[in-house]
Design an enzyme around this catalytic site. Structure first.
Site, PDB file in Angstrom:
ATOM      1  N   TYR A  42       1.255  -1.344   0.050  1.00 54.37           N
ATOM      2  CA  TYR A  42       0.097  -0.317  -0.561  1.00 54.37           C
ATOM      3  C   TYR A  42       0.796   1.316   0.038  1.00 54.37           C
ATOM      4  CZ  TYR A  42       0.931   1.320   4.888  1.00 54.37           C
ATOM      5  OH  TYR A  42       1.294   1.644   6.449  1.00 54.37           O
ATOM      6  N   ARG A  61       8.456   3.829  -4.225  1.00 53.84           N
ATOM      7  CA  ARG A  61       8.198   2.658  -3.654  1.00 53.84           C
ATOM      8  C   ARG A  61       7.672   1.858  -3.996  1.00 53.84           C
ATOM      9  NH1 ARG A  61       7.475   5.376   2.422  1.00 53.84           N
ATOM     10  NH2 ARG A  61       5.187   5.604   1.442  1.00 53.84           N
ATOM     11  N   ARG A 109      -7.158 -21.077  -1.923  1.00 58.26           N
ATOM     12  CA  ARG A 109      -5.728 -20.864  -0.794  1.00 58.26           C
ATOM     13  C   ARG A 109      -4.933 -21.837  -1.264  1.00 58.26           C
ATOM     14  NH1 ARG A 109      -4.236 -22.366   3.662  1.00 58.26           N
ATOM     15  NH2 ARG A 109      -2.961 -20.885   5.504  1.00 58.26           N
ATOM     16  N   LYS A 156       6.798  -2.225   1.723  1.00 58.69           N
ATOM     17  CA  LYS A 156       5.135  -1.316   2.718  1.00 58.69           C
ATOM     18  C   LYS A 156       4.041  -2.450   2.526  1.00 58.69           C
ATOM     19  CE  LYS A 156       2.907   3.033   3.022  1.00 58.69           C
ATOM     20  NZ  LYS A 156       3.174   3.201   4.498  1.00 58.69           N
ATOM     21  N   GLU A 193      12.097   2.623  14.422  1.00 58.76           N
ATOM     22  CA  GLU A 193      11.346   3.364  13.724  1.00 58.76           C
ATOM     23  C   GLU A 193      10.198   4.052  14.479  1.00 58.76           C
ATOM     24  OE1 GLU A 193      10.154   2.338   9.960  1.00 58.76           O
ATOM     25  OE2 GLU A 193       9.826   0.861   9.740  1.00 58.76           O
ATOM     26  N   LEU A 218      11.014   1.536   7.542  1.00 56.49           N
ATOM     27  CA  LEU A 218      10.266   2.006   5.737  1.00 56.49           C
ATOM     28  C   LEU A 218      11.194   2.520   5.448  1.00 56.49           C
ATOM     29  CD1 LEU A 218       8.319   1.072   4.191  1.00 56.49           C
ATOM     30  CD2 LEU A 218       7.029   3.236   4.816  1.00 56.49           C
TER      31      LEU A 218
HETATM   32  N1  PDD Z   1       3.195   5.141   7.516  1.00 53.79           N
HETATM   33  N2  PDD Z   1       7.303   3.971   8.820  1.00 53.79           N
HETATM   34  C1  PDD Z   1       6.328   2.839   8.855  1.00 53.79           C
HETATM   35  C2  PDD Z   1       6.576   1.892   9.829  1.00 53.79           C
HETATM   36  C3  PDD Z   1       5.262   3.462   8.485  1.00 53.79           C
HETATM   37  O1  PDD Z   1       3.962   3.033   7.827  1.00 53.79           O
HETATM   38  C4  PDD Z   1       5.385   4.539   7.629  1.00 53.79           C
HETATM   39  C5  PDD Z   1       4.468   5.370   6.650  1.00 53.79           C
HETATM   40  C6  PDD Z   1       6.321   5.809   7.553  1.00 53.79           C
HETATM   41  C7  PDD Z   1       6.829   6.326   6.920  1.00 53.79           C
HETATM   42  O2  PDD Z   1       6.408   6.488   5.188  1.00 53.79           O
HETATM   43  P1  PDD Z   1       5.967   8.067   4.890  1.00 53.79           P
HETATM   44  O3  PDD Z   1       6.695   9.460   4.839  1.00 53.79           O
HETATM   45  O4  PDD Z   1       6.601   7.371   3.097  1.00 53.79           O
HETATM   46  O5  PDD Z   1       4.107   7.908   4.927  1.00 53.79           O
HETATM   47  C8  PDD Z   1       7.821   5.062   8.301  1.00 53.79           C
HETATM   48  C9  PDD Z   1       1.575   5.640   7.063  1.00 53.79           C
HETATM   49  C10 PDD Z   1       1.180   7.391   6.510  1.00 53.79           C
HETATM   50  C11 PDD Z   1       0.561   4.356   7.266  1.00 53.79           C
HETATM   51  O6  PDD Z   1       0.900   3.533   7.132  1.00 53.79           O
HETATM   52  O7  PDD Z   1      -0.685   5.220   7.251  1.00 53.79           O
END
Ligand code: PDD
Length: 298
Positions: A42, A61, A109, A156, A193, A218
């Site tokens: 996503y 990405r 499945r 992601k 993170e 990420l």
């Molecule tokens: N989350 N680290 C993780 C684990 C994340 O899920 C996200 C983003 C980030 C920051 O990435 P970016 O700057 O590209 O949004 C770092 C999104 C916003 C979400 O899951 O809603």
């Protein structure tokens, strides 16, 4: 209408598999691999003044995530842009975000990648203030928690159970979020993170520190734009892992993510950071980020 139906109706017009429809009418098969295996990826793209922030970097990405999992992209970049712009128009979205996911699609499945499954693209808009929020004005609190995720956090994926679990634990403890911690190869603990954002600290000398890119985190799009903007402004940046103790001793702290941008962190695992209010370096990087993001919005 039930509360859930009302909430879904409030989600406006969504995109599913080539068509636009009211959220409450969107249907997918329970045999979609997203449902059975969490098999999908996503992106979240922020909208400011009806424009998409950092769109090309999100697509880059997305392609990395898809390639890592041998998933096919079911739509051309130009159509993806057009689809997001249409969701902005259909939902009269001035500020908020577009969520989009690609799942591997419907198949009997079986653990191996199925032959011939057609990937399903789903996207929706969320109308919400992102810029001027209590969190951005006052900062947020985080607590430390074990990083329980898998080893490919650079992908992601929609497997967000560890993040969801961490947020629930934070809420139980009265914190806004969790900074996840993991033992490094040297036997010491390091922050990886936030549960849905990248973690940053500012040390006593004004050096800005955030973890270097690897499969451990990420590769945040906001992180990249903020890094470049801060560097161009002459701010000293160090990309390395930092310990929980360093975080608690920091002069300032913040997180970056789409829709939260650069968000001050004013309390870390019970310890007040600085004077408990958003610090000057954080505010500066937030302003630099927003300037850069707006310049390239489309
Ligand atoms: N989350 N680290 C993780 C684990 C994340 O899920 C996200 C983003 C980030 C920051 O990435 P970016 O700057 O590209 O949004 C770092 C999104 C916003 C979400 O899951 O809603």
């Amino acid at each position: 209408m039930t509360d859930l139906a009302t909430a879904l109706a409030g989600q406006g017009i969504v995109y599913l598999d080539g068509a636009y429809m009211p959220a409450a009418e969107a249907r997918v098969s329970p045999f979609d691999r997203a449902y059975l295996f969490g098999d999908g990826v996503y992106e979240v793209v922020t909208v400011l003044d009806r424009k998409l922030i950092d769109f090309p970097a999100h697509i880059t990405r997305l392609e990395r995530s898809l390639a890592a999992l041998s998933l096919r992209k079911p739509i051309a970049d130009a159509s993806l842009l057009e689809m997001m712009r249409r969701l902005v128009r259909e939902n009269d979205l001035t500020e908020g975000l577009i969520y989009m996911q690609i799942s591997r699609g419907v198949a009997p499945r079986s653990f191996d990648w199925p032959e011939g499954a057609a990937p399903v693209l789903f996207a929706f808009a969320v109308n919400k203030p992102c810029l001027d929020t209590p969190a951005s004005r006052n900062g947020v609190s985080v607590m430390f928690g074990e990083d329980r995720r898998w080893k490919r956090r650079d992908i992601k994926t929609i497997n967000l159970l560890p993040a969801s679990w961490a947020k629930a634990e934070a809420a139980e403890q009265g914190a806004d979020d969790v900074w996840m911690v993991e033992r490094g190869p040297d036997g010491r603990d390091y922050v990886t993170e936030g549960s849905s954002n990248n973690a940053w600290i500012v040390d006593a000398d004004g050096r800005v520190i955030t973890r270097a890119l690897s499969t451990d985190i990420l590769h945040g799009v906001t992180r990249a734009t903020a890094l470049a903007a801060a560097k161009a402004d002459g701010i000293t940046l160090v990309e390395r892992a930092f310990t929980p103790a360093e975080a608690q001793a920091a002069a300032e702290a913040f997180v970056t993510s789409a829709s939260a941008f650069v968000l001050p962190v004013v309390k870390i695992d019970g310890k007040i950071i600085g004077d408990g209010a958003p610090g000057p370096v954080t505010k500066k990087i937030r302003a630099l980020y927003l300037e850069a993001a707006r310049r390239s919005a489309m």
